[in-house]
Design a protein around this motif. Structure first.
Motif, PDB file in Angstrom:
ATOM      1  N   TYR A   1      -7.850   0.592  -1.234  1.00  0.00           N
ATOM      2  CA  TYR A   1      -7.087  -0.501  -0.632  1.00  0.00           C
ATOM      3  C   TYR A   1      -7.919  -1.229   0.424  1.00  0.00           C
ATOM      4  O   TYR A   1      -7.935  -2.460   0.482  1.00  0.00           O
ATOM      5  N   LEU A   2      -8.606  -0.469   1.258  1.00  0.00           N
ATOM      6  CA  LEU A   2      -9.446  -1.085   2.299  1.00  0.00           C
ATOM      7  C   LEU A   2     -10.541  -1.953   1.687  1.00  0.00           C
ATOM      8  O   LEU A   2     -10.837  -3.040   2.198  1.00  0.00           O
TER       9      LEU A   2
ATOM     10  N   SER B   1      -6.555   5.227  -0.210  1.00  0.00           N
ATOM     11  CA  SER B   1      -6.634   4.355   0.959  1.00  0.00           C
ATOM     12  C   SER B   1      -7.964   3.610   1.014  1.00  0.00           C
ATOM     13  O   SER B   1      -8.007   2.435   1.398  1.00  0.00           O
TER      14      SER B   1
ATOM     15  N   GLU C   1      -6.298  -0.414  11.284  1.00  0.00           N
ATOM     16  CA  GLU C   1      -7.583  -0.901  10.785  1.00  0.00           C
ATOM     17  C   GLU C   1      -7.460  -2.270  10.141  1.00  0.00           C
ATOM     18  O   GLU C   1      -8.349  -3.123  10.313  1.00  0.00           O
TER      19      GLU C   1
ATOM     20  N   VAL D   1       0.834  -1.200   0.000  1.00  0.00           N
ATOM     21  CA  VAL D   1       0.000   0.000   0.000  1.00  0.00           C
ATOM     22  C   VAL D   1       0.870   1.252   0.000  1.00  0.00           C
ATOM     23  O   VAL D   1       0.485   2.289  -0.510  1.00  0.00           O
TER      24      VAL D   1
ATOM     25  N   SER E   1      -3.084   4.756  10.953  1.00  0.00           N
ATOM     26  CA  SER E   1      -4.512   4.433  11.041  1.00  0.00           C
ATOM     27  C   SER E   1      -4.871   3.241  10.171  1.00  0.00           C
ATOM     28  O   SER E   1      -5.594   2.334  10.606  1.00  0.00           O
ATOM     29  N   ILE E   2      -4.370   3.213   8.930  1.00  0.00           N
ATOM     30  CA  ILE E   2      -4.711   2.099   8.045  1.00  0.00           C
ATOM     31  C   ILE E   2      -4.064   0.800   8.528  1.00  0.00           C
ATOM     32  O   ILE E   2      -4.638  -0.291   8.374  1.00  0.00           O
TER      33      ILE E   2
ATOM     34  N   SER F   1       1.476   3.827   1.703  1.00  0.00           N
ATOM     35  CA  SER F   1       1.088   4.910   2.608  1.00  0.00           C
ATOM     36  C   SER F   1      -0.414   4.842   2.838  1.00  0.00           C
ATOM     37  O   SER F   1      -1.157   4.323   1.998  1.00  0.00           O
ATOM     38  N   GLY F   2      -0.851   5.372   3.974  1.00  0.00           N
ATOM     39  CA  GLY F   2      -2.281   5.461   4.240  1.00  0.00           C
ATOM     40  C   GLY F   2      -2.855   6.828   3.912  1.00  0.00           C
ATOM     41  O   GLY F   2      -4.060   7.062   4.064  1.00  0.00           O
ATOM     42  N   SER F   3      -2.011   7.740   3.444  1.00  0.00           N
ATOM     43  CA  SER F   3      -2.435   9.100   3.126  1.00  0.00           C
ATOM     44  C   SER F   3      -2.766   9.225   1.649  1.00  0.00           C
ATOM     45  O   SER F   3      -1.923   8.925   0.796  1.00  0.00           O
TER      46      SER F   3
ATOM     47  N   THR G   1      -1.205   6.749   7.829  1.00  0.00           N
ATOM     48  CA  THR G   1      -0.577   5.444   7.630  1.00  0.00           C
ATOM     49  C   THR G   1      -0.751   4.567   8.862  1.00  0.00           C
ATOM     50  O   THR G   1      -1.116   3.384   8.764  1.00  0.00           O
TER      51      THR G   1
END
Length: 459
Positions: free
Chosen positions: A302-303, A299, A343, A282, A339-340, A284-286, A337
């Protein structure tokens, strides 16, 4: 020296699984010239450094190794022997060939990753001359010609492998992520025909290989010609290979979120030989950083993919790659990032501080993140990822897992293998169990591995 005389070959391999596969194929290409494996450059007639350009300081690592090899060569000459011939292969050779030749003395061969099929011819020419001269160079991008011209994988060489093997099905990349050199060193995306892949897989299985990992820079971008003449994607290829008698496990790496289609996700639900492990970077989560990286997904995308994969295969282990401190990354971006990661919950992951790769768009980006900030953020991310990996491994304590035992461990009578979830598993077992899939009870989980006891050999 005639072509049938015995010569010794030493290959130093850096980087990814694709490089490990390429090193195997280079050794096979040189076998008709009489080359057999040497354990050290001191015992070799030819030493090849197969390079990787992805990580920081790859070039410095290469120059250091070349200095060591030149010293080995001088010592051989002092003892009355012949000089060690030195080759450089792989992505650093492709990206920095001219500078490499200008800076490093004694390089006899320079070969890019799409030109290994020319290695035997180049080496024969090199060995026919007694004195050093202009290096033999091949830096073209004919991926199709490469695979068609490399010799078939022989059963004799395959028998020297472990019970698992890599098989390259796709090379190159058309994504042009702003931090990545692969499109410039490996070229455009190319997919091999199913017929050729199946033939190579059969040779491996006939030699005792039980697990095959399909390789590609973007392996799930695979779009090769199938046995029916139509274009096949990776899910269909995996299902086709699963019909091979004697092949018990399949894996693939590395994938891109943009190419994770429904057919491939269904394969995780329906293909019993496809292991429940997915490596899906991924980075980065941003969303702001992902746009700067030119990843082509956000993001939320990806989720959604991970949600669909887990719905298809609830026990699947998910792995990923992360880059910390990409130019312009703010503290809020980094928190996204974290955070993901929280999660999703990753079974394992690879994380690195951003380092510029010459020739990539991001190398000239403004707003670099200070080195001390990158280090601090990377430490926080890795702490979280290590905790998740420990927690995932801990869930397997007391469970029975089928483990493919491949090689010796560090202790006497110890074998090491991989669980379906790609965890290293250490067991005390008789050597006869090597190469088998054994039923293992997991006694203890560690951060990076599992420890177990064998119950029965299932294959």
């Amino acid at each position: 020296m005639s072509d049938n005389s015995t010569r010794r070959l030493y290959i130093e391999t850096y980087g990814c699984q694709m490089n490990a596969y390429d090193s195997e194929r280079m050794a096979e290409a040189l076998a008709p010239l009489g080359f057999v494996a040497a354990d050290a450059p001191e015992d070799a007639d030819l030493a090849i450094v197969n390079t990787c350009h992805i990580r920081e300081k790859a070039t410095e690592k290469l120059y250091s190794e070349l200095g060591r090899l030149r010293q080995v060569s001088r010592e051989k000459v002092k003892r009355g022997g012949k000089a060690l011939r030195i080759g450089v292969a792989g992505c650093v050779a492709q990206a920095e060939g001219e500078e490499l030749l200008a800076r490093a003395d004694g390089v006899d061969l320079l070969v890019g990753p799409q030109s290994y099929h020319r290695l035997a011819e180049m080496t024969r020419s090199l060995l026919e001359r007694e004195e050093s001269g202009a290096p033999r160079i091949s830096m073209d991008f004919p991926a199709r010609e490469k695979f068609q011209s490399l010799p078939p994988r022989s059963k004799d060489r395959a028998r020297d492998m472990k019970s698992s093997a890599f098989l390259s099905v796709q090379e190159g990349c058309d994504k042009f992520c702003s931090f990545c050199v692969v499109p410039y060193t490996r070229g455009a995306e190319f997919s091999r025909e199913v017929r050729d892949i199946e033939e190579e897989a059969r040779r491996l299985v006939d030699a005792g290989v039980k697990e095959i990992t399909l390789l590609g820079q973007n392996v799930n971008a695979y779009h090769g010609r199938g046995t029916d003449g139509t274009e096949w994607r990776l899910g269909r290829l995996l299902n086709h290979l699963a019909t091979l008698d004697g092949l018990e496990r399949l894996r693939y790496t590395t994938s891109h979120p943009r190419d994770m289609d429904d057919e491939l996700i269904r394969a995780h639900a329906e293909n019993e030989k496809l292991m429940p492990y997915l490596h899906l970077p991924v980075q980065s989560g941003s969303d702001a950083v992902l746009r700067s990286m030119n990843r082509g997904h956000g993001s939320a995308d990806y989720l959604r993919i991970i949600e669909k994969v887990r719905a298809a295969r609830p026990d699947i282990a998910v792995s990923s790659d992360f880059i910390v401190g990409f130019p312009g990354e703010t503290e809020d971006d980094f928190e996204a990032t974290l955070s993901i990661v929280r999660e999703i919950g990753f079974a394992r992951a690879y994380s690195f501080a951003y380092s510029a790769r010459p020739g990539t768009p991001a190398a000239d980006a403004r707003s670099p993140v200070p080195a001390d900030v990158k280090r601090e953020r990377l430490a926080r991310l890795q702490s979280l990822l290590r905790r998740q990996q420990r927690d995932f491994n801990k869930t397997h304590e007391g469970r029975r897992l089928p483990v493919l035992l491949e090689r010796d461990g560090r202790l006497p009578s110890q074998l090491v293998g991989r669980s379906p979830y790609f965890q290293p598993v250490y067991v005390r077992a008789h050597d006869d169990w090597r190469g088998r899939i054994a039923d293992i009870r997991i006694r203890k989980a560690h951060e990076n591995s599992l420890e177990g006891e064998p119950l029965a050999a299932t294959s």
